[in-house]
Design a protein around this motif. Structure first.
Motif, PDB file in Angstrom:
ATOM      1  N   PHE A  58      11.590  -3.113 -23.691  1.00 12.25           N
ATOM      2  CA  PHE A  58      12.057  -2.933 -24.909  1.00 12.25           C
ATOM      3  C   PHE A  58      13.594  -2.700 -25.123  1.00 12.25           C
ATOM      4  O   PHE A  58      13.939  -2.202 -26.158  1.00 12.25           O
ATOM      5  CB  PHE A  58      10.992  -2.171 -25.796  1.00 12.25           C
ATOM      6  N   ALA A  59      14.334  -2.631 -23.911  1.00 11.41           N
ATOM      7  CA  ALA A  59      15.794  -2.436 -24.141  1.00 11.41           C
ATOM      8  C   ALA A  59      16.355  -3.051 -25.127  1.00 11.41           C
ATOM      9  O   ALA A  59      17.267  -2.602 -25.852  1.00 11.41           O
ATOM     10  CB  ALA A  59      16.487  -2.757 -22.709  1.00 11.41           C
ATOM     11  N   TYR A  60      15.868  -4.462 -25.370  1.00 16.26           N
ATOM     12  CA  TYR A  60      16.487  -5.359 -26.271  1.00 16.26           C
ATOM     13  C   TYR A  60      16.283  -4.511 -27.969  1.00 16.26           C
ATOM     14  O   TYR A  60      16.994  -5.156 -28.932  1.00 16.26           O
ATOM     15  CB  TYR A  60      15.770  -6.792 -26.423  1.00 16.26           C
ATOM     16  N   ASN A  61      15.456  -3.616 -28.202  1.00 16.33           N
ATOM     17  CA  ASN A  61      14.954  -3.037 -29.481  1.00 16.33           C
ATOM     18  C   ASN A  61      16.426  -2.149 -29.568  1.00 16.33           C
ATOM     19  O   ASN A  61      16.665  -1.395 -30.900  1.00 16.33           O
ATOM     20  CB  ASN A  61      14.069  -2.559 -29.522  1.00 16.33           C
ATOM     21  N   TYR A  62      17.273  -1.665 -28.784  1.00 15.76           N
ATOM     22  CA  TYR A  62      17.967  -0.418 -28.697  1.00 15.76           C
ATOM     23  C   TYR A  62      19.627  -0.805 -28.724  1.00 15.76           C
ATOM     24  O   TYR A  62      20.502  -0.010 -29.121  1.00 15.76           O
ATOM     25  CB  TYR A  62      17.795   0.716 -27.820  1.00 15.76           C
ATOM     26  N   ILE A  63      19.968  -1.900 -27.879  1.00 15.64           N
ATOM     27  CA  ILE A  63      21.544  -2.303 -27.738  1.00 15.64           C
ATOM     28  C   ILE A  63      21.621  -3.529 -28.491  1.00 15.64           C
ATOM     29  O   ILE A  63      20.940  -4.443 -28.351  1.00 15.64           O
ATOM     30  CB  ILE A  63      21.668  -2.295 -26.327  1.00 15.64           C
ATOM     31  N   ASP A  64      22.470  -3.368 -29.412  1.00 13.22           N
ATOM     32  CA  ASP A  64      22.724  -4.531 -30.524  1.00 13.22           C
ATOM     33  C   ASP A  64      23.495  -5.576 -29.800  1.00 13.22           C
ATOM     34  O   ASP A  64      24.741  -6.000 -30.368  1.00 13.22           O
ATOM     35  CB  ASP A  64      23.420  -4.005 -31.717  1.00 13.22           C
ATOM     36  N   ILE A  65      22.986  -6.592 -28.859  1.00 12.23           N
ATOM     37  CA  ILE A  65      23.647  -7.645 -28.312  1.00 12.23           C
ATOM     38  C   ILE A  65      22.363  -8.732 -28.248  1.00 12.23           C
ATOM     39  O   ILE A  65      21.268  -8.410 -28.315  1.00 12.23           O
ATOM     40  CB  ILE A  65      24.227  -7.426 -26.819  1.00 12.23           C
ATOM     41  N   ASP A  66      22.885  -9.951 -27.700  1.00 14.01           N
ATOM     42  CA  ASP A  66      21.751 -10.703 -27.328  1.00 14.01           C
ATOM     43  C   ASP A  66      21.065 -10.655 -26.133  1.00 14.01           C
ATOM     44  O   ASP A  66      21.664 -10.046 -25.158  1.00 14.01           O
ATOM     45  CB  ASP A  66      22.426 -12.247 -27.175  1.00 14.01           C
ATOM     46  N   TRP A  67      19.766 -10.794 -25.946  1.00 16.45           N
ATOM     47  CA  TRP A  67      18.829 -10.185 -24.978  1.00 16.45           C
ATOM     48  C   TRP A  67      17.794 -11.311 -24.604  1.00 16.45           C
ATOM     49  O   TRP A  67      17.300 -12.156 -25.415  1.00 16.45           O
ATOM     50  CB  TRP A  67      18.068  -9.171 -25.486  1.00 16.45           C
TER      51      TRP A  67
ATOM     52  N   ILE B 133      19.508  -8.856 -19.775  1.00 11.72           N
ATOM     53  CA  ILE B 133      18.275  -9.062 -19.371  1.00 11.72           C
ATOM     54  C   ILE B 133      17.237  -8.045 -19.242  1.00 11.72           C
ATOM     55  O   ILE B 133      17.865  -7.254 -18.223  1.00 11.72           O
ATOM     56  CB  ILE B 133      18.456 -10.132 -18.197  1.00 11.72           C
ATOM     57  N   SER B 134      16.354  -7.831 -19.840  1.00 10.13           N
ATOM     58  CA  SER B 134      15.476  -6.865 -19.810  1.00 10.13           C
ATOM     59  C   SER B 134      14.340  -7.016 -18.625  1.00 10.13           C
ATOM     60  O   SER B 134      13.925  -8.273 -18.912  1.00 10.13           O
ATOM     61  CB  SER B 134      14.883  -6.158 -20.958  1.00 10.13           C
TER      62      SER B 134
ATOM     63  N   ARG C 171      21.203  -9.847 -33.783  1.00  7.83           N
ATOM     64  CA  ARG C 171      21.164 -10.371 -32.285  1.00  7.83           C
ATOM     65  C   ARG C 171      19.945 -11.316 -32.075  1.00  7.83           C
ATOM     66  O   ARG C 171      19.078 -11.018 -32.792  1.00  7.83           O
ATOM     67  CB  ARG C 171      20.858  -8.887 -31.482  1.00  7.83           C
ATOM     68  N   ASN C 172      19.906 -11.961 -31.173  1.00  6.16           N
ATOM     69  CA  ASN C 172      19.212 -13.019 -30.710  1.00  6.16           C
ATOM     70  C   ASN C 172      18.455 -12.285 -29.433  1.00  6.16           C
ATOM     71  O   ASN C 172      18.946 -11.973 -28.553  1.00  6.16           O
ATOM     72  CB  ASN C 172      19.614 -14.328 -30.372  1.00  6.16           C
ATOM     73  N   VAL C 173      17.043 -12.324 -29.658  1.00  2.00           N
ATOM     74  CA  VAL C 173      16.086 -11.740 -28.541  1.00  2.00           C
ATOM     75  C   VAL C 173      15.182 -12.854 -28.339  1.00  2.00           C
ATOM     76  O   VAL C 173      14.324 -13.340 -29.088  1.00  2.00           O
ATOM     77  CB  VAL C 173      15.444 -10.596 -28.992  1.00  2.00           C
TER      78      VAL C 173
END
Lengths: 253, 357
Positions: free
Chosen positions: A64-73, A56-57, B212-214
């Motif tokens: 934008f942490a979700y752009n860098y670690i390849d998991i669901d965010w 959770i960013s 990945r789902n965002v």
């Protein structure tokens, strides 16, 4: 010997964690976020929990942490990440759930959410980046800004009578019955990086043991906000931040 | 079909949530809707259906818990009353922007400010026109009975997942507090993990065998953000085509029309009957969906009407949508009470008589 002769699998001593994406980091040179992102990605990779982790960013530089670690965010509103994490974990107890928050997000606008999530003992991981300044909005005073420190909104230095005192929120969090592991780390040297990684791994492991909340603060640098180049910033952090925010475990049970 | 049970409107929301297979309820106490969480805590659905119920530290937290749960494809809801809805509007904007389904109940009380704990309809603008920042709408359902309170939770989730939007149940203190018989429905089981992955492939269920789902409402590039807006607007137009709901009461031969929602439609129906006893042909249109608004139905009725009157527990909010639908073709009147006061049918009939004389 040609470079092609050197780049071979058998010669590899270090590689980019496969959980880090190929997106170019938007963080400034010298910023601690990049190192902490790498450590989280390594821990998730080494634990083999990519398919079981939800990040959770916050709002702030790490939005934008979700752009860098390849998991669901999930991307939260400013300060609300612990509320999202609470529901995400309670509805999905088999998942590893962590928030990644800066000092403005966690210790100012989101104070209520972090205190209550920790006090309820939510089985989540909190990664708290404390660089004593608002990075994304251009270097304004944070709740953790040191007395005397110059920022865009304290141009003559933070004054207790005008701006109040820097908030030692991690010390407060450590008092709460719901937390099981509260620690303060840094990532400015190789030994510090290794220690911080160990702390992050322990926090992730705790979250499946129903022991309560694990809280990892990383005292960090913000070169752009502090207006100090990377190497000098590390020194400034050691001389000014560490005396007020001493490193080490505050709670481990 | 289940039993017929006597219960309060707020209790019906709780049973409606359990019976329609909701996954999570997150709330904060506020009068006049605290019975929703009290009933859920007493029923302990986590022991039966596995539904999570949690008392949050604030309405800000509870709406963000709903956001967190919705991100994982779960059916999550919260309920509150007017001051709490103001706090939730930040979260509602994020939910709308991130295209997340959920159900949010507003059992409206009189305002502004701390106001009163008596019923009101002063949150119409806030809920029907959006509420939070930015250009968005939500589906808004208006219950007028305890049965509606029970049924609309399931209906709300159906519409929320159809349109990937929050669905608001805009009740009022009368509907929340009054007791009526409710026909319980067959229980719908909660979705399994496999069902969630199929129904909501966008959800955060753990990255495995896919990208990945965002879930985010952020797009710094204006062209991307405009795309999001266009997608949202297209959904609102689709709602207007496919899911407008309303109820007509004695409108077939009506010369005059009341437009009323929630508890005011109940009082209005009595006023219609009283008018007809005097030989005045009055009907009533009750919007069930306040967004999308039954504009086309008003348009259809206008040619037979001499005038229309909107009756509300406000200073006149829905009347603006009625006027837009009528577009000046017949006079549109308004009668309302505020601050927790509820008019009698006689009072409403007198207002109509004064308007049409």
């Amino acid at each position: 010997m040609d470079v092609k002769d050197i780049i071979k699998p058998e010669n590899m001593v270090y590689g980019k964690t496969k959980l880090l994406t190929d997106n170019i980091l938007h963080y400034c040179p010298g910023c601690s976020h990049g190192v902490v992102h790498k450590l989280i990605a390594e821990v998730i990779d080494e634990m083999g929990i990519q398919d079981k982790t939800i990040g959770i960013s916050p709002v702030g530089c790490a939005v934008f942490a979700y752009n860098y670690i390849d998991i669901d965010w999930e991307e939260a509103a400013h300060g609300r990440a612990p509320a999202l994490a609470t529901a995400t974990k309670r509805l999905n107890p088999d998942k590893y759930v962590f928030t990644y928050q800066g000092d403005g997000d966690l210790a100012s606008i989101g104070t209520a959410e972090i205190m209550h999530a920790c006090n309820r003992g939510e089985n989540i991981v909190v990664i708290f980046i404390n660089n004593a300044i608002y990075g994304m909005t251009g270097g304004q005073m944070a709740p953790t800004t040191l007395l005397g420190m110059k920022t865009a909104t304290t141009p003559y230095g933070r004054r207790a009578d005008l701006n109040g005192y820097p908030l030692k929120i991690t010390e407060l969090i450590a008092q709460l019955e719901g937390t099981c592991y509260v620690t303060r780390q840094s990532v400015e040297t190789a030994p510090a990086v290794r220690k911080a990684k160990k702390a992050i791994r322990k926090a992730f492991e705790n979250s499946m043991m129903k022991k309560g909340t694990s809280f990892v603060e990383i005292v960090s640098t913000c070169n752009s906000g502090w207006k100090i180049p990377p190497v000098k910033a590390n020194k400034w952090m050691e001389e000014n931040m560490f005396p007020f925010y001493p490193l080490g475990d505050m709670k481990d049970r | 079909m289940g039993d017929k049970v006597l219960m309060k409107g707020n209790e019906a929301l709780a049973y409606g949530a359990i019976d329609c297979g909701a996954d999570g309820y997150f709330g904060y106490p506020i009068t006049p809707q605290s019975e929703v969480m009290e009933t859920l805590m007493k029923e302990m659905p986590w022991e039966t259906t596995g539904m999570v119920v949690l008392q949050a530290e604030s309405e800000t937290a509870s709406i963000n818990m709903v956001y967190g749960g919705a991100c994982t494809g779960k059916k999550c809801m919260t309920s509150t009353s007017s001051p709490g809805i103001s706090l939730m509007c930040e979260g509602l904007s994020y939910l709308a922007g991130a295209e997340l389904p959920c159900v949010v109940v507003d059992v409206v009380r009189g305002g502004p400010g701390l106001g009163t704990i008596q019923p009101g309809q002063g949150d119409y603008f806030q809920m029907v026109k959006g509420g939070g920042h930015g250009d968005y709408h939500t589906v808004v359902l208006s219950p007028a009975s305890v049965q509606d309170m029970y049924d609309f939770v399931g209906l709300g989730f159906k519409l929320a997942f159809k349109y990937l939007t929050p669905c608001i149940i805009l009740g009022d203190g009368v509907i929340g507090q009054m007791m009526e018989k409710v026909q319980l429905r067959d229980k719908t089981p909660r979705w399994t993990e496999e069902e969630i992955k199929k129904i909501s492939p966008w959800a955060c269920t753990g990255k495995k065998g896919r990208k990945r789902n965002v879930i985010t409402s952020l797009a710094l590039d204006p062209s991307v953000m405009e795309e999001t807006n266009l997608r949202l607007q297209a959904r609102y137009r689709k709602m207007e085509k496919e899911d407008v709901m309303f109820e007509n009461y004695k409108t077939e031969d009506a010369d005059y029309l009341f437009v009323a929602y929630g508890c005011m439609s109940r009082i209005g129906e009595t006023a219609v009957d009283m008018a007809r006893e005097k030989g005045i042909k009055v009907g009533l249109l009750r919007p069930i969906t306040l967004f999308p608004f039954p504009t086309a139905e008003i348009d259809r009725l206008v040619p037979q009407l001499k005038s229309i009157m909107s009756i509300e527990l406000s200073s006149g909010q829905m009347v603006e949508d009625v006027r837009l639908a009528v577009n000046g073709r017949v006079p549109v009147g308004f009668y309302g009470r505020m601050g927790g006061s509820v008019p009698s049918p006689e009072e409403i009939l007198n207002a109509l008589m004064n308007f049409i004389k």
